[in-house]
Write an enzyme that holds these catalytic residues in place. Structure first.
Site, PDB file in Angstrom:
ATOM      1  N   HIS A  77      -9.032   4.272  16.544  1.00 26.23           N
ATOM      2  CA  HIS A  77      -7.860   4.958  17.092  1.00 26.23           C
ATOM      3  C   HIS A  77      -7.872   4.955  18.623  1.00 26.23           C
ATOM      4  CE1 HIS A  77      -7.567   6.459  12.996  1.00 26.23           C
ATOM      5  NE2 HIS A  77      -6.381   6.948  13.261  1.00 26.23           N
TER       6      HIS A  77
ATOM      7  N   GLU B 259       2.869  -1.353  10.750  1.00 29.25           N
ATOM      8  CA  GLU B 259       3.155  -1.627  12.156  1.00 29.25           C
ATOM      9  C   GLU B 259       3.804  -2.989  12.368  1.00 29.25           C
ATOM     10  OE1 GLU B 259       0.299  -0.531  10.945  1.00 29.25           O
ATOM     11  OE2 GLU B 259       0.128   1.479  11.786  1.00 29.25           O
TER      12      GLU B 259
END
Lengths: 323, 323
Positions: free
Chosen positions: A123, A54
């Site tokens: 998440h 990321e």
């Protein structure tokens, strides 16, 4: 009008903006795999899969944005933004200011968050207020397919970094979207329901919660106004203050944790600028100071529910008016 | 393409200007007129060697030890000093200070002081070079990204090289291995003497060069840049050099091994090139005196310019946050 899901509305906005502007592109983990319609139409140079990293995805977006492109990156789940925090906060958010305005960062970061899939705390974590607190960024968190499409279009056209958080529970929800939907400006709230007695301010999935609560309250003769913020930054202060001036009561509802959440900012705003209008204390209904759990009943308990909103409003309306 | 040779006397003068600029800054700091700064004393050769091998269309990313890269590119030392002193005429209007000076007009973009930040941004700048390289448009140049051995211990180093290799991005990665990572010797943080060995595992070609010899750096950089322009693929050039002063000013370097420091002082790139040119009969004492006089005059004018520049108006506090 076309009926479509939030996920399809996001893809539709991307397709329209990519048609209009050759510098718009999208990349991220599985983007080319999942958005195959975009890949087919725009090709592998503008629709790219990336490594599962990321930080470099967000940094690449910032570098590309500052030198002529309009990248959209999909970082999948909001907690993964921790890996990209430096690139979003220190680079995209600050290098315009640090450089004395030499660069701009027209980029969009997409991420999912919220209860609904039982994916657990790594998440699902509503981290939007972290970014509201970071200068140079804009934050969007819509609740309907039409708003996702219109706000995505504005986010892509904006010359600043815009984070678009998609509530996991809304991804497959459907709604009417105008064929020729115009871009919806960032920083404008929507009044979802007009009312006289109390203002419910919310965003993302808890807007629906507030609408359900308003229906219940109506049966008891309490007329609730529901404001969907849509953008958390810029924040539509006028819409909030205008409503509170009318109702004199405010309940802020969001899934993110309470401490230093967006609700705290809205409560402070109203205390500073509309204190004289208040007929009751401002209340916040939020998630607790705990990581979001996976177990379905616990996950649902984390999120404010309609009966809690109804009870909160009843406690306010029952109080004697101070005017 | 033909590589134009680097004039060694011009290279010497440019290195002497960089040294004089940083010594002026150290002096101003000592007298309380400028904030502390991270110097590149001893590392002038990679700056002059690499930047001289670039063309005007190429873009440069640098870091907190940027003075050499800026001055090698032709930056105005007066505007640089003004920036460090927080003045309005600095390259960033005083909002950067010494640590992250960008000069877009010179192709020096997105300077970041987050160690490794430049590595995450470079792939985006490389991506825009590739995406904007279309028929009918001017062919954009390549990207040179300067970082240190400390940045190479960040995960972003591998992430950046990996993505640049996979996406074939035209980036010259220049590691100025100055042996120091803030206050820690690189021998404490990595087993290898250098970082170039990691490139092969990522599919990136690399070379190691004497980073105290600007002519050798120029030749190595020119060959690498020629390859990048032909293939579009990234290249890692590691220049072995030494940070002759502390991490920042002031720093008594009490933690530095005296024998090691003496060894590298004997290899001072400016003294070595000067002695070599004198030995070869290409530089007279008069020519050296003339260079010293020009450099002194340049720095006196730069200091006067920075002194005369006003501080920014206080309204600048909140400008350039958003585009």
């Amino acid at each position: 009008m076309t009926t479509m899901t939030v996920n399809d509305a996001i893809s539709a906005a991307l397709a329209e903006e990519m048609r209009n502007d050759p510098t718009v592109m999208i990349f991220g983990e599985g983007v080319a795999t999942k958005r195959h319609d975009l890949l087919a139409e725009f090709g592998p140079a503008r629709v790219r899969n990336t490594p599962l990293a990321e930080g470099i995805i967000a940094g690449t977006a910032a570098g590309a944005a500052a030198t002529g492109l309009r990248p959209v990156v999909d970082l999948l789940f909001a907690p993964f933004l921790c890996y990209a925090m430096d690139e979003i906060v220190n680079s995209a958010g600050k290098l315009r200011y640090i450089s004395g305005g030499q660069f701009k960062f027209p980029m969009v970061v997409l991420a999912m968050t919220g209860a609904g899939w039982g994916v657990g705390a790594q998440h699902n974590h509503n981290v939007e207020s972290w970014f509201v607190h970071s200068p140079g960024l804009k934050i969007v968190m819509p609740s309907t397919p039409a708003d996702f499409k219109g706000l995505m279009k504005s986010a892509i056209r904006d010359d600043n970094p815009v984070l678009v958080f998609a509530d996991i529970a809304l991804g497959y929800s459907t709604g009417e979207v105008p064929e020729d939907a115009e871009a919806i400006p960032l920083g404008k709230a929507a009044v979802r329901r007009e009312g006289r007695d109390v203002t419910l301010v919310s965003y993302a999935k808890t807007v629906g919660t507030c609408m359900a609560a308003a229906d219940t309250l109506a049966t008891a003769g309490i007329d609730a106004e529901v404001i969907d913020l849509r953008s958390l930054k810029p924040l539509d202060e006028d819409a909030i203050l205008r409503s509170v001036a009318k109702t004199g009561r405010l309940v802020v509802v969001h899934e993110a944790s309470r401490l230093c959440g967006v609700g705290a900012e809205i409560a402070a705003l109203v205390a500073e600028k509309a204190f004289a209008n208040l007929r009751a204390p401002v209340l916040r209904l939020t998630g607790p100071d705990a990581p979001p759990p996976a177990s379905f009943p616990l996950e649902q308990a984390f999120v404010p529910q309609a009966d809690a909103v109804v009870a909160a409003v009843r406690s306010l309306v029952a109080e004697p008016a101070t005017a | 393409m033909t590589i134009r040779p680097l004039d060694p006397v011009q290279a010497l003068e440019r290195m002497m200007l960089i040294r004089a600029y940083e010594e002026t800054l150290i002096d101003l700091h000592g007298r309380g007129r400028a904030a502390g700064t991270c110097t590149s004393v001893g590392q002038e050769a990679p700056a002059v060697g690499v930047v001289s091998a670039l063309t005007a269309d190429d873009l440069i990313l640098t870091n907190h030890r940027s003075a050499g890269h800026l001055l090698a590119r032709g930056a105005d030392p007066g505007r640089m000093l003004a920036e460090v002193m927080g003045k309005q005429d600095g390259y960033c209007g005083g909002k950067s200070g010494s640590l992250h000076i960008s000069a877009k007009e010179l192709g020096i973009v997105l300077t970041s002081t987050i160690v490794g930040g430049e590595l995450a941004l470079a792939t985006g700048v490389g991506l825009s070079r590739t995406m904007l390289n279309q028929p009918g448009l001017n062919k954009p140049g390549i990207v040179a990204c300067f970082f240190g051995d400390g940045a190479a211990t960040e995960g972003r180093f591998q992430e950046s090289l990996n993505l640049a290799a996979v996406w074939k991005l035209p980036i010259l990665y220049v590691c100025e291995n100055n042996q120091w990572q803030a206050f820690v010797h690189r021998k404490e943080t990595m087993l290898a003497d250098g970082i170039a060995g990691q490139a092969a595992a990522l599919g990136v070609e690399s070379a190691v060069v004497d980073g105290n010899d600007p002519l050798a750096v120029f030749d190595a950089a020119s060959a690498a840049i020629d390859g990048i322009r032909r293939t579009g693929k990234p290249f890692l050039l590691e220049a072995m050099t030494y940070r002759l002063r502390g991490h920042f000013e002031p720093d008594d370097q009490g933690y530095v091994d005296k024998a090691e420091l003496a060894h590298w002082r004997d290899r001072d790139p400016i003294l070595c090139l000067r002695a070599r040119l004198e030995r070869e009969g290409r530089l007279t004492a008069d020519a050296v005196a003339a260079i010293e006089a020009r450099v002194r005059a340049t720095m006196e004018a730069a200091t006067a310019f920075a002194d005369a520049s006003p501080y920014p108006g206080l309204d600048a506090l909140t400008t350039d946050v958003y585009a």
